[in-house]
Design an enzyme around this catalytic site. Structure first.
Site, PDB file in Angstrom:
ATOM      1  N   HIS A 278      36.023  36.600  58.951  1.00 28.29           N
ATOM      2  CA  HIS A 278      37.027  37.669  58.800  1.00 28.29           C
ATOM      3  C   HIS A 278      37.776  37.961  60.097  1.00 28.29           C
ATOM      4  O   HIS A 278      37.195  38.058  61.168  1.00 28.29           O
ATOM      5  CB  HIS A 278      36.448  38.940  58.170  1.00 28.29           C
ATOM      6  CG  HIS A 278      35.382  39.645  58.963  1.00 28.29           C
ATOM      7  ND1 HIS A 278      35.677  40.566  59.925  1.00 28.29           N
ATOM      8  CD2 HIS A 278      34.028  39.577  58.901  1.00 28.29           C
ATOM      9  CE1 HIS A 278      34.537  41.043  60.435  1.00 28.29           C
ATOM     10  NE2 HIS A 278      33.531  40.459  59.839  1.00 28.29           N
ATOM     11  N   ASP A 290      31.722  39.531  65.961  1.00 29.76           N
ATOM     12  CA  ASP A 290      31.990  40.024  64.598  1.00 29.76           C
ATOM     13  C   ASP A 290      33.470  40.289  64.420  1.00 29.76           C
ATOM     14  O   ASP A 290      33.926  41.392  64.684  1.00 29.76           O
ATOM     15  CB  ASP A 290      31.157  41.281  64.349  1.00 29.76           C
ATOM     16  CG  ASP A 290      31.232  41.745  62.914  1.00 29.76           C
ATOM     17  OD1 ASP A 290      31.720  40.983  62.062  1.00 29.76           O
ATOM     18  OD2 ASP A 290      30.790  42.872  62.645  1.00 29.76           O
ATOM     19  N   GLU A 324      37.409  42.875  56.139  1.00 33.27           N
ATOM     20  CA  GLU A 324      35.999  42.868  55.706  1.00 33.27           C
ATOM     21  C   GLU A 324      35.326  44.173  56.085  1.00 33.27           C
ATOM     22  O   GLU A 324      34.530  44.717  55.332  1.00 33.27           O
ATOM     23  CB  GLU A 324      35.257  41.689  56.360  1.00 33.27           C
ATOM     24  CG  GLU A 324      33.845  41.479  55.828  1.00 33.27           C
ATOM     25  CD  GLU A 324      32.766  42.280  56.538  1.00 33.27           C
ATOM     26  OE1 GLU A 324      31.668  42.393  55.993  1.00 33.27           O
ATOM     27  OE2 GLU A 324      33.020  42.820  57.632  1.00 33.27           O
ATOM     28  N   GLU A 325      35.660  44.674  57.282  1.00 31.63           N
ATOM     29  CA  GLU A 325      34.880  45.781  57.843  1.00 31.63           C
ATOM     30  C   GLU A 325      34.986  47.086  57.059  1.00 31.63           C
ATOM     31  O   GLU A 325      34.006  47.789  56.882  1.00 31.63           O
ATOM     32  CB  GLU A 325      35.286  46.036  59.305  1.00 31.63           C
ATOM     33  CG  GLU A 325      34.937  44.895  60.260  1.00 31.63           C
ATOM     34  CD  GLU A 325      33.447  44.686  60.433  1.00 31.63           C
ATOM     35  OE1 GLU A 325      32.655  45.400  59.819  1.00 31.63           O
ATOM     36  OE2 GLU A 325      33.078  43.781  61.197  1.00 31.63           O
ATOM     37  N   ASP A 352      29.643  34.842  59.420  1.00 33.47           N
ATOM     38  CA  ASP A 352      29.849  36.251  59.786  1.00 33.47           C
ATOM     39  C   ASP A 352      28.533  36.865  60.244  1.00 33.47           C
ATOM     40  O   ASP A 352      28.165  37.952  59.829  1.00 33.47           O
ATOM     41  CB  ASP A 352      30.449  37.038  58.599  1.00 33.47           C
ATOM     42  CG  ASP A 352      30.759  38.483  58.978  1.00 33.47           C
ATOM     43  OD1 ASP A 352      30.871  38.771  60.187  1.00 33.47           O
ATOM     44  OD2 ASP A 352      30.877  39.314  58.060  1.00 33.47           O
ATOM     45  N   HIS A 422      29.579  45.927  66.300  1.00 31.01           N
ATOM     46  CA  HIS A 422      30.425  47.128  66.125  1.00 31.01           C
ATOM     47  C   HIS A 422      30.462  48.050  67.350  1.00 31.01           C
ATOM     48  O   HIS A 422      30.741  49.240  67.225  1.00 31.01           O
ATOM     49  CB  HIS A 422      29.976  47.958  64.907  1.00 31.01           C
ATOM     50  CG  HIS A 422      30.048  47.236  63.605  1.00 31.01           C
ATOM     51  ND1 HIS A 422      29.623  47.794  62.429  1.00 31.01           N
ATOM     52  CD2 HIS A 422      30.517  45.991  63.290  1.00 31.01           C
ATOM     53  CE1 HIS A 422      29.817  46.928  61.428  1.00 31.01           C
ATOM     54  NE2 HIS A 422      30.352  45.834  61.934  1.00 31.01           N
TER      55      HIS A 422
HETATM   56 ZN   LIG Z   1      31.511  40.881  60.195  1.00 34.98          ZN
END
Ligand SMILES: [Zn+2]
Length: 463
Positions: A278, A290, A324-325, A352, A422
């Site tokens: 993503h 990520d 995606e998030e 991912d 994140h």
């Molecule tokens: Zn991800």
């Protein structure tokens, strides 16, 4: 005698095929490690563009950059697929503090993605610690009304799969606010989804479902060190107060894109294999693990096929999914369009889970297809790829699931992933070049095998 000749002939054929596969994998790994492109692409995505939250100008830049890079590869087709995405902005840096008898102690916090802002001047109230959503019922409205709820269940340290530990905790982050507001809470603070004790707050999506905007309460993540400190303070003084200010804002949906490129199959162009990651990321870091890693590895799959002179029989498509998030709109859109067009996808692979040393794959497929995959295991042994298990695949490719397709996720070593996930330390320097390249080669190898041999169901149909 005839039988024996046939047998010798057949085993020679199998031996020949194995040998060809061994050679192809060797060529793929060597090319990725000595003449790879994935790391340079990631450098640009992370350092020249940066965090790419859906709807942001950086996300739009990432769409244009990856499209242009795919066009340079000489693929048969490169295009953008329009998708409407949510747009949420963090605004100014958040502030959080514990109020003690001797004054304020500042602690690192950040807004969870999708949270409302605090009212101007912030929220300051008594804070009550719980280990999970179930505790709310036991405490009841009497003990929660007017307070901030502090979710402090740590990730389980003795689980070898840190994704499993994440799965065991993430309900606090996603649903903590909408559950606590039912008991009159004025805000929630959630322990960061991180196994390590450090000072980074980790964001991530949360949802209010159908709670009216006016009734929503702000939700923040606190660093693991901050959570430990707050918990100790509450043990000393259960009437401890907590204060925080957040300035985030939700906007109307905006137009964005999935980025898609393909090499059209030479024999079965209507049978599609996709590989993807993503393109969007959280805003605190630059989203290198990520999922910048998954994006560049997926692009590299097509490049490595070209570089090694392999001409796929089936159509190999790279899909860089948007959103995606905080919405999964890109993954849903891709599946919706594929269905409308009647496209036949036989295999989908997503990366991912970070750019760390690859260990193998997890598969979501029929037992017959899993048996075929296991028969390929020996080919990966020289590369120390040994993990072939049934399990989940990837969020973006999930909507493609039916009873025909094989879905798979690349499974890198997961021990350090949640140190960065994140958070503002998900940055380019946290990705190792060779580990990233090994992942790209591992993905390319599996795509090659599915292209060459197809899936089991298909073979039966073709006889
Ligand atoms: Zn991800």
């Amino acid at each position: 005698m005839k039988k024996l000749i046939i047998l010798v002939y057949l085993s020679a054929c199998i031996g020949f095929a194995q040998n060809a596969d061994e050679k192809q994998l060797k060529s793929v790994y060597s090319t990725s490690l000595t003449n790879g492109q994935s790391y340079a692409w990631l450098d640009h995505l992370s350092n020249e563009i940066g965090g790419r939250l859906s709807g942001s100008s950086n996300a739009a830049k990432a769409v244009q950059y990856t499209k242009a890079e795919l066009e340079k590869l000489g693929l048969d087709k490169v295009w953008l697929q329009e998708v409407m995405v949510p747009k949420w902005e963090r605004g100014d840096a958040e502030e959080g503090y514990i109020l003690t008898n001797s004054g304020k102690i500042e602690v690192p916090i950040c807004a969870l993605g999708g949270s409302v802002a605090t009212k101007s001047g912030g929220v300051e109230a008594e804070i009550i610690e719980v280990k999970g959503i179930d505790d709310l019922k036991n405490l009841g409205k009497d003990k929660i009304q007017g307070k901030i709820v502090f979710y402090n269940r740590p990730m389980q340290a003795d689980l070898i799969s840190t994704f499993e530990a994440y799965g065991g905790c993430v309900d606090q982050r996603y649903a903590g606010a909408k559950e606590a507001l039912k008991y009159g809470a004025v805000g929630v603070v959630v322990r960061s989804m991180n196994l390590r004790l450090d000072d980074y707050p980790h964001t991530g999506s949360m949802g209010y479902e159908d709670v009216a905007v006016a009734d929503r309460i702000p939700a923040a993540a606190i660093s693991t060190n901050g959570a430990e400190l707050l918990s100790k303070q509450l043990q000393k003084n259960p009437k401890t107060k907590f204060g925080f200010s957040m300035f985030c804002k939700q906007y109307a949906d905006v137009k964005s894109h999935n980025v898609i490129g393909e090499i059209t199959g030479s024999e079965f162009p209507n049978e599609i294999i996709i590989v993807g990651g993503h393109l969007d990321s959280w805003d605190l870091g630059d989203g290198s693990h990520d999922d910048g890693a998954g994006v560049v590895q997926s692009m590299e799959v097509l490049r490595l096929m070209k570089q090694t002179g392999y001409k796929p029989k089936r159509t190999i498509r790279v899909v860089l999914f948007m959103n995606e998030e905080n919405g999964l709109r890109g993954g849903r859109k891709y599946a919706e369009v594929a269905k409308k067009k009647g496209e036949k996808h036989i295999f989908a692979l997503e990366s991912d889970a970070g750019g760390f040393t690859p260990r193998g794959f997890s598969f979501d497929c029929s037992p017959e297809n899993f048996a075929q995959v296991e028969s390929w295991k020996a080919l990966f042994k020289p590369y120390l790829i040994h993990y072939f298990e049934k399990g989940g695949s990837g969020a973006d490719i999930g909507p493609l699931k039916d009873d025909q397709i094989v879905l798979a996720g690349l499974r890198p070593d997961s021990q350090r992933y949640f140190d960065h996930h994140h958070a503002s330390n998900d940055t380019f320097d946290a990705v190792n070049k060779r580990e990233l390249e090994l992942g790209a080669a591992t993905m390319t190898s599996l795509v090659y095998l599915f292209d060459k041999y197809g899936t089991v169901k298909e073979k039966k149909i073709k006889g």
